[in-house]
Design a protein around this motif. Structure first.
Motif, PDB file in Angstrom:
ATOM      1  N   ASP A 216     -16.232  -0.799  -5.128  1.00 40.64           N
ATOM      2  CA  ASP A 216     -15.390   0.119  -5.900  1.00 40.64           C
ATOM      3  C   ASP A 216     -16.225   1.350  -6.259  1.00 40.64           C
ATOM      4  O   ASP A 216     -17.095   1.287  -7.132  1.00 40.64           O
ATOM      5  CB  ASP A 216     -14.871  -0.572  -7.167  1.00 40.64           C
ATOM      6  CG  ASP A 216     -13.726   0.195  -7.822  1.00 40.64           C
ATOM      7  OD1 ASP A 216     -13.867   1.420  -7.983  1.00 40.64           O
ATOM      8  OD2 ASP A 216     -12.710  -0.430  -8.166  1.00 40.64           O
ATOM      9  N   GLU A 218     -15.205   3.993  -7.641  1.00 42.91           N
ATOM     10  CA  GLU A 218     -14.778   4.554  -8.921  1.00 42.91           C
ATOM     11  C   GLU A 218     -15.419   3.794 -10.082  1.00 42.91           C
ATOM     12  O   GLU A 218     -15.960   4.405 -11.008  1.00 42.91           O
ATOM     13  CB  GLU A 218     -13.253   4.489  -9.011  1.00 42.91           C
ATOM     14  CG  GLU A 218     -12.670   5.169 -10.231  1.00 42.91           C
ATOM     15  CD  GLU A 218     -11.148   5.135 -10.221  1.00 42.91           C
ATOM     16  OE1 GLU A 218     -10.541   6.188  -9.958  1.00 42.91           O
ATOM     17  OE2 GLU A 218     -10.562   4.057 -10.465  1.00 42.91           O
ATOM     18  N   GLU A 219     -15.348   2.458 -10.030  1.00 44.14           N
ATOM     19  CA  GLU A 219     -15.956   1.633 -11.065  1.00 44.14           C
ATOM     20  C   GLU A 219     -17.443   1.401 -10.836  1.00 44.14           C
ATOM     21  O   GLU A 219     -18.138   0.865 -11.709  1.00 44.14           O
ATOM     22  CB  GLU A 219     -15.232   0.279 -11.141  1.00 44.14           C
ATOM     23  CG  GLU A 219     -13.739   0.368 -11.422  1.00 44.14           C
ATOM     24  CD  GLU A 219     -13.438   0.888 -12.814  1.00 44.14           C
ATOM     25  OE1 GLU A 219     -14.306   0.710 -13.696  1.00 44.14           O
ATOM     26  OE2 GLU A 219     -12.358   1.466 -13.002  1.00 44.14           O
ATOM     27  N   ARG A 268     -15.620   9.421  -1.695  1.00 44.06           N
ATOM     28  CA  ARG A 268     -14.514   9.284  -2.646  1.00 44.06           C
ATOM     29  C   ARG A 268     -13.446  10.359  -2.476  1.00 44.06           C
ATOM     30  O   ARG A 268     -12.264  10.116  -2.725  1.00 44.06           O
ATOM     31  CB  ARG A 268     -15.057   9.326  -4.076  1.00 44.06           C
ATOM     32  CG  ARG A 268     -13.987   8.976  -5.097  1.00 44.06           C
ATOM     33  CD  ARG A 268     -14.521   8.952  -6.493  1.00 44.06           C
ATOM     34  NE  ARG A 268     -13.443   8.646  -7.440  1.00 44.06           N
ATOM     35  CZ  ARG A 268     -13.537   8.781  -8.746  1.00 44.06           C
ATOM     36  NH1 ARG A 268     -14.667   9.219  -9.280  1.00 44.06           N
ATOM     37  NH2 ARG A 268     -12.523   8.497  -9.533  1.00 44.06           N
ATOM     38  N   ARG A 301      -6.863   3.432  -2.027  1.00 42.55           N
ATOM     39  CA  ARG A 301      -6.818   4.769  -2.633  1.00 42.55           C
ATOM     40  C   ARG A 301      -6.040   4.729  -3.949  1.00 42.55           C
ATOM     41  O   ARG A 301      -5.158   3.897  -4.154  1.00 42.55           O
ATOM     42  CB  ARG A 301      -6.148   5.770  -1.683  1.00 42.55           C
ATOM     43  CG  ARG A 301      -6.947   6.099  -0.440  1.00 42.55           C
ATOM     44  CD  ARG A 301      -6.257   7.180   0.379  1.00 42.55           C
ATOM     45  NE  ARG A 301      -6.972   7.470   1.606  1.00 42.55           N
ATOM     46  CZ  ARG A 301      -7.956   8.360   1.704  1.00 42.55           C
ATOM     47  NH1 ARG A 301      -8.314   9.055   0.634  1.00 42.55           N
ATOM     48  NH2 ARG A 301      -8.567   8.569   2.856  1.00 42.55           N
ATOM     49  N   ASN A 302      -6.357   5.692  -4.829  1.00 38.44           N
ATOM     50  CA  ASN A 302      -5.582   5.887  -6.047  1.00 38.44           C
ATOM     51  C   ASN A 302      -4.299   6.654  -5.719  1.00 38.44           C
ATOM     52  O   ASN A 302      -4.122   7.157  -4.611  1.00 38.44           O
ATOM     53  CB  ASN A 302      -6.409   6.656  -7.079  1.00 38.44           C
ATOM     54  CG  ASN A 302      -7.587   5.851  -7.590  1.00 38.44           C
ATOM     55  OD1 ASN A 302      -7.450   4.673  -7.916  1.00 38.44           O
ATOM     56  ND2 ASN A 302      -8.760   6.476  -7.657  1.00 38.44           N
ATOM     57  N   LYS A 308     -10.650   4.759  -3.988  1.00 38.50           N
ATOM     58  CA  LYS A 308     -11.088   3.862  -5.057  1.00 38.50           C
ATOM     59  C   LYS A 308     -12.054   2.808  -4.534  1.00 38.50           C
ATOM     60  O   LYS A 308     -13.096   2.559  -5.139  1.00 38.50           O
ATOM     61  CB  LYS A 308      -9.880   3.183  -5.713  1.00 38.50           C
ATOM     62  CG  LYS A 308     -10.288   2.152  -6.777  1.00 38.50           C
ATOM     63  CD  LYS A 308      -9.104   1.658  -7.576  1.00 38.50           C
ATOM     64  CE  LYS A 308      -9.519   0.577  -8.576  1.00 38.50           C
ATOM     65  NZ  LYS A 308     -10.548   1.069  -9.519  1.00 38.50           N
ATOM     66  N   GLN A 309     -11.707   2.189  -3.400  1.00 40.10           N
ATOM     67  CA  GLN A 309     -12.553   1.117  -2.861  1.00 40.10           C
ATOM     68  C   GLN A 309     -12.819   1.365  -1.383  1.00 40.10           C
ATOM     69  O   GLN A 309     -11.964   1.900  -0.664  1.00 40.10           O
ATOM     70  CB  GLN A 309     -11.894  -0.257  -3.052  1.00 40.10           C
ATOM     71  CG  GLN A 309     -11.750  -0.666  -4.508  1.00 40.10           C
ATOM     72  CD  GLN A 309     -11.025  -1.986  -4.673  1.00 40.10           C
ATOM     73  OE1 GLN A 309     -10.573  -2.592  -3.697  1.00 40.10           O
ATOM     74  NE2 GLN A 309     -10.908  -2.446  -5.907  1.00 40.10           N
TER      75      GLN A 309
END
Length: 535
Positions: A216, A218-219, A268, A301-302, A308-309
């Protein structure tokens, strides 16, 4: 008085009727309440069932309770029409085996296709089947199909001591139970199929030698890894997951950490689904650093389109990197050795040149001195190449443009010409040649320029000598042109049959290079050589 008694009877009758109606209503409400309680307990038990067999057991208990019987079975018919008891209550093994054998007969297979919902329990029409049932003490059978979304999942058979008609309440209750059973079976089979599929994929992933992962970005934490990370780095899957956001900082080499972070930031905001590549080092549980080559692509994806991943595969390239390092080290050593070889060859040629100079002091014959001088020039031509290779960054290729400039200038400076008498023009394009080609071409230039200096401009005649080197754009051939506007080669001299050592040497070297030679004597002399760069 009589009228009063009559009215009293009517009131009593109405009261009795009202009480009876209320009792019926109460009984009906109690029946519905019991039905709701039964359905609640039944659905709760279905939801709590962990396996298909537990669902079968709950189904049989529900059917037996709803139809007030103690015997029931879940029956499955496979594609070959063979009948199988998945679960049963109150039936002997002898009866079940006898039924299975009966339906193995092709003439009885139609009997196994129960599809319509029954409203009564009766004995089968087949006498042999009746005999089997009577031996078991069965007087009637009702078979309820388990159908859901046009799929037949099996049948539930309820067994009774005697034929009977089902009440409307029993039919409704049984239909509801059978529907819930079919839904529960479909859901559980789907769950099991999904679980088996996940286990299958996991087994495949665990047999792959590369580290498969979902990260991830994002995280900034790992989502999934296969067992390969344990085999390669020694960390358990729980250890990797427990590292959370600090995983990369804990195991990625400090010199590569920023590069990996920048790589993730770059990925990203990518809109394409292309593969992304990155090399980095990770530390195993023993503190050793290992090299990895990762290929990644977008996994999730967001809503705004940002990544996202990512999902990737990391290959252990430690052995390749070590081999590459050894290869570079070996090449460096070989380059040093080659430079030393070129240096020693150049020194040895210088020694030969010096020996010829010493020998020339004791020779008075003019022709012999001339031969020694020609040999010295040839030695100097070869020595110059080895000297340039010794000083060059590339020990395999010669910058022939630079080499020709030095060679031509050295030959020109050794003559008695001045700049006003013979002009020297050079048009040389940068060209890299291997050492064998360079030496052959250098000797050709040496012979032709020496001849031009000696014979093209007699009696202080003025003129121009041109040397050009270029590559044709279409055929990728190299062209070497040496021309002068002097008196030209005498007509009585046959280039192909001359006894002159210098011209014979030019002809032999051109043949070795597989070069095409265009000789023109219309204005002075022009030698045009065409050859392949890899000659």
């Amino acid at each position: 008085m009589a009228r009063f008694k009559t009215e009293l009877k009517e009131v009593n009758f109405q009261l009795v009727q009202t009480i009876a109606d209320q009792q019926k209503t109460e009984d009906r409400l109690n029946l519905q309440l019991n039905r709701l309680r039964l359905m609640y307990d039944f659905v709760s038990a279905l939801n709590a069932a962990q396996t298909v067999n537990e669902i079968y057991q709950v189904a049989l208990n529900g059917i037996c309770h709803a139809l007030r019987t103690s015997r029931a079975a879940v029956i499955i018919t496979n594609s070959h029409h063979n009948l199988t008891y998945q679960e049963s209550i109150g039936l002997s093994q002898t009866y079940k085996q006898a039924i299975a054998v009966f339906f193995e007969d092709a003439s009885h297979q139609v009997e196994s296709r129960f599809r319509f919902f029954p409203y009564c329990a009766i004995l089968p029409s087949d006498r042999k089947l009746q005999s089997i049932c009577q031996d078991e003490g069965i007087g009637a059978i009702a078979v309820f199909p388990l159908d859901y979304e046009h799929r037949h999942l099996g049948d539930i058979a309820a067994y009774f001591d005697a034929p009977r008609q089902f009440t409307e309440e029993e039919v409704q209750l049984t239909q509801t139970i059978v529907t819930y059973i079919a839904i529960a079976l479909t859901r559980k089979q789907a769950e099991q199929a999904l679980k088996e599929s996940q286990q299958f994929i996991q087994r495949i992933n665990d047999t792959i030698p590369n580290i498969l992962y979902i990260y991830d970005v994002e995280e900034k934490q790992n989502i999934y890894c296969n067992q390969a990370i344990t085999h390669i780095l020694g960390y358990s899957l729980s250890e990797i997951q427990s590292m959370g956001e600090s995983m990369l900082q804990n195991i990625v080499h400090p010199d590569d950490f920023v590069k990996v972070r920048e790589h993730h930031d770059h990925v990203r905001y990518q809109k394409s689904e292309d593969l992304f590549f990155v090399e980095y080092r990770m530390r195993d549980v023993h503190g050793r650093w290992k090299w990895f080559y990762s290929q990644e692509t977008v996994f999730l994806r967001n809503s705004d389109g940002t990544v996202k991943q990512i999902i990737g595969a990391a290959s252990d390239i430690t052995e390749l990197k070590e081999a590459e390092t050894k290869l570079h080290s070996s090449l460096a050593e070989k380059e040093v050795l080659l430079r030393e070889v070129h240096h020693r060859v150049k020194n040895n040629l210088s020694v030969v040149d010096s020996l010829l100079s010493m020998q020339a002091r004791y020779i008075s014959d003019t022709e012999a001195l001339k031969a020694i001088s020609d040999s010295q020039r040839r030695i100097h031509t070869m020595s110059l190449i080895h000297e340039q290779l010794y000083q060059s960054q590339d020990v395999d290729k010669v910058d022939f443009c630079e080499y020709l400039q030095r060679l031509v200038v050295n030959l020109y400076s050794s003559t008695s010409f001045n700049a006003s008498q013979v002009e020297l023009k050079l048009d040389l394009k940068p060209t890299l040649l291997n050492i064998d080609t360079a030496i052959s071409m250098g000797l050709i230039v040496n012979e032709l320029l020496t001849n031009a200096f000696k014979y093209a401009f007699p009696n202080s005649m003025t003129g121009v000598i041109e040397v050009s080197l270029y590559e044709s754009t279409e055929s990728r051939n190299l062209h070497l042109v040496i021309r002068d506007n002097g008196i030209g080669i005498p007509k009585n001299v046959d280039f192909n049959g001359t006894t002159s050592l210098g011209l014979r040497l030019v002809r032999i070297l051109a043949q070795q290079l597989r070069a095409n030679l265009d000789l023109s004597c219309s204005i002075g002399t022009s030698f045009h050589f065409t050859f392949q760069e890899n000659s």
